[in-house]
Design a protein around this motif. Structure first.
Motif, PDB file in Angstrom:
ATOM      1  N   MET A 289     -52.899  -8.435   8.105  1.00 58.99           N
ATOM      2  CA  MET A 289     -54.237  -8.832   9.549  1.00 58.99           C
ATOM      3  C   MET A 289     -54.913  -8.699   8.089  1.00 58.99           C
ATOM      4  O   MET A 289     -56.219  -9.636   8.756  1.00 58.99           O
ATOM      5  CB  MET A 289     -54.333  -8.009  10.523  1.00 58.99           C
ATOM      6  CG  MET A 289     -53.960  -7.861  11.726  1.00 58.99           C
ATOM      7  SD  MET A 289     -53.888  -7.027  12.968  1.00 58.99           S
ATOM      8  CE  MET A 289     -55.618  -7.820  13.314  1.00 58.99           C
ATOM      9  N   ARG A 294     -51.835 -13.164  11.954  1.00 55.47           N
ATOM     10  CA  ARG A 294     -51.495 -11.759  12.537  1.00 55.47           C
ATOM     11  C   ARG A 294     -49.843 -12.167  13.509  1.00 55.47           C
ATOM     12  O   ARG A 294     -49.797 -13.034  12.626  1.00 55.47           O
ATOM     13  CB  ARG A 294     -52.186 -12.199  14.113  1.00 55.47           C
ATOM     14  CG  ARG A 294     -53.825 -11.638  14.135  1.00 55.47           C
ATOM     15  CD  ARG A 294     -53.971 -12.023  15.390  1.00 55.47           C
ATOM     16  NE  ARG A 294     -55.194 -11.654  16.052  1.00 55.47           N
ATOM     17  CZ  ARG A 294     -56.623 -11.787  15.380  1.00 55.47           C
ATOM     18  NH1 ARG A 294     -56.697 -13.188  14.588  1.00 55.47           N
ATOM     19  NH2 ARG A 294     -57.609 -11.191  15.763  1.00 55.47           N
ATOM     20  N   MET A 321     -54.616  -4.627  17.021  1.00 59.19           N
ATOM     21  CA  MET A 321     -53.975  -5.851  15.940  1.00 59.19           C
ATOM     22  C   MET A 321     -54.414  -6.910  16.936  1.00 59.19           C
ATOM     23  O   MET A 321     -54.067  -8.183  15.982  1.00 59.19           O
ATOM     24  CB  MET A 321     -52.773  -5.743  15.900  1.00 59.19           C
ATOM     25  CG  MET A 321     -52.973  -4.539  14.705  1.00 59.19           C
ATOM     26  SD  MET A 321     -50.352  -4.528  13.661  1.00 59.19           S
ATOM     27  CE  MET A 321     -49.586  -3.572  15.043  1.00 59.19           C
ATOM     28  N   GLU A 322     -54.392  -7.538  17.716  1.00 59.90           N
ATOM     29  CA  GLU A 322     -54.856  -8.093  18.785  1.00 59.90           C
ATOM     30  C   GLU A 322     -53.627  -9.488  18.576  1.00 59.90           C
ATOM     31  O   GLU A 322     -53.432 -10.285  18.203  1.00 59.90           O
ATOM     32  CB  GLU A 322     -56.217  -9.251  18.285  1.00 59.90           C
ATOM     33  CG  GLU A 322     -56.779  -8.129  18.782  1.00 59.90           C
ATOM     34  CD  GLU A 322     -58.563  -8.638  19.392  1.00 59.90           C
ATOM     35  OE1 GLU A 322     -58.086  -9.823  18.430  1.00 59.90           O
ATOM     36  OE2 GLU A 322     -59.124  -7.803  19.498  1.00 59.90           O
ATOM     37  N   CYS A 323     -52.160  -8.902  18.753  1.00 58.38           N
ATOM     38  CA  CYS A 323     -51.112  -9.734  17.905  1.00 58.38           C
ATOM     39  C   CYS A 323     -50.612 -10.101  19.693  1.00 58.38           C
ATOM     40  O   CYS A 323     -50.410 -10.100  20.560  1.00 58.38           O
ATOM     41  CB  CYS A 323     -50.275  -8.908  17.117  1.00 58.38           C
ATOM     42  SG  CYS A 323     -50.604  -8.598  15.220  1.00 58.38           S
TER      43      CYS A 323
END
Length: 358
Positions: A289, A294, A321-323
């Motif tokens: 990241m 991502r 991480m907003e994956c």
């Protein structure tokens, strides 16, 4: 890169499925054997050109069918929209395409989207052979070092040739390939060492959140003792000739995982090993990241084996991480805990049929 649309044809017990995926969490809920893991396998096959369950890809084709296919519509803020397709004929013919054009090297697709597979066997990353930890190193270095894949291929080719000469007793040609093994080997080891140096702090930070009671040290071992691989190969020349194989080099590399008393594989419980392995995967994704890349997480049987407190900490790290996540569960309540941290969609899976929940 986000997978927006997933199309699956004749993969194990899935005859046909078409899913519009969420950029956050996508939860597949169904009984064991319903096709949940097959859907994850299809995504992995498309991106990595191999299954995480078997080396015999042909065996994945649905019984009675002549071919299988997986397609995905993907989008990236910089690259825009693209379409990937993977098709395999029973009998061996494989076609990987990007926007209709044949892709010659699967690494070109793998580079688009790092995939982190968290499977029930995840703890084998800690308790299993060094090969799994080398793959973890190589996967990370591949995504941060543009020339790494070529260097690794060069090393493995030179190593195979040297080993063939050792078995054949061709000692006249051996010095040429020994020099190539040493040259490529130093390059591979240097890239792995640099990558490990940057990712280890992220792994340690993730582990401190997941299991703060554990005191674990991670150390990189290049695959030989000493500063110079060429000198090491020279010292071990007679031994290599006698054994018919190269005893030192990056193919012997490992990540040593230790606690305060001994090798972690000797002292950790299965659950603790899974926490350490999770930290390795999460830390790798967090490091990627930093360069704006991502990962896509494929999580089979989400929430299994570990207690609620660990799962909450795990989901918190994932959320940060907003994956994109595609996860499976036999119990909707286990998956709903994950969806409580991220927006997403739920899909019901039954006898190979996948439908989005209302």
């Amino acid at each position: 890169m986000i997978v927006e649309r997933l199309d699956i044809e004749n993969v194990r017990n899935i005859e046909s499925a078409h899913l519009d995926l969420h950029s956050g969490v996508n939860l597949l809920v169904g009984l064991n054997g319903s096709g949940k893991t097959a859907a994850l396998e299809a995504v992995h096959l498309l991106i990595r050109s191999r299954s995480f369950r078997t080396s015999r890809t042909e065996g994945i084709i649905r019984r009675g069918q002549g071919r299988m296919g997986v397609g995905a519509g993907m989008r990236d803020a910089e690259k825009g929209a693209l379409r990937l397709t993977y098709a395999r004929e029973r009998g061996g013919a494989v076609a990987l395409r990007r926007d209709g054009r044949v892709v010659r090297h699967s690494s070109q697709v793998a580079a688009l989207l790092p995939v982190q597979a968290l499977l029930p066997s995840l703890a084998d990353l800690v308790f299993g052979s060094p090969a799994g930890r080398r793959q973890w190193l190589d996967w990370g270095a591949f995504h941060v070092e543009p020339d790494y894949a070529a260097s690794l291929r060069g090393y493995l080719r030179a190593l195979r040739q040297r080993n063939a000469l050792l078995r054949a007793g061709d000692l006249q040609t051996l010095p040429i390939w020994t020099a190539r093994v040493a040259e490529f080997g130093e390059t591979v080891a240097s890239a792995r060492r640099a990558y490990f140096g940057r990712v280890e702090p992220e792994v340690t930070a993730c582990l401190s959140v997941l299991s703060p009671e554990l005191s674990i040290r991670f150390r990189y071992f290049a695959g030989w003792k000493g500063e110079n691989l060429a000198e090491t190969l020279g010292r071990q020349y007679d031994r290599d000739v006698k054994s018919g194989t190269t005893g030192s080099g990056p193919h012997r590399a490992d990540i040593d995982i230790e606690d305060d008393t001994d090798a972690a594989s000797l002292t950790l419980s299965r659950g603790q090993g899974k926490a350490v392995a999770s930290a390795l995967r999460l830390g790798q994704a967090r490091d990627l990241m930093t360069s704006g890349t991502r990962s896509l997480f494929l999580i089979d049987d989400v929430g299994a084996e570990l207690d609620q407190g660990h799962n909450e900490r795990f989901y918190t790290l994932l959320n940060g991480m907003e994956c994109q996540i595609v996860a499976t569960s036999a119990r909707s309540d286990a998956g709903e805990m994950l969806m409580g941290y991220r927006q997403g969609r739920m899909f019901h899976v039954k006898q190979g049929c996948l439908e989005q929940a209302a």
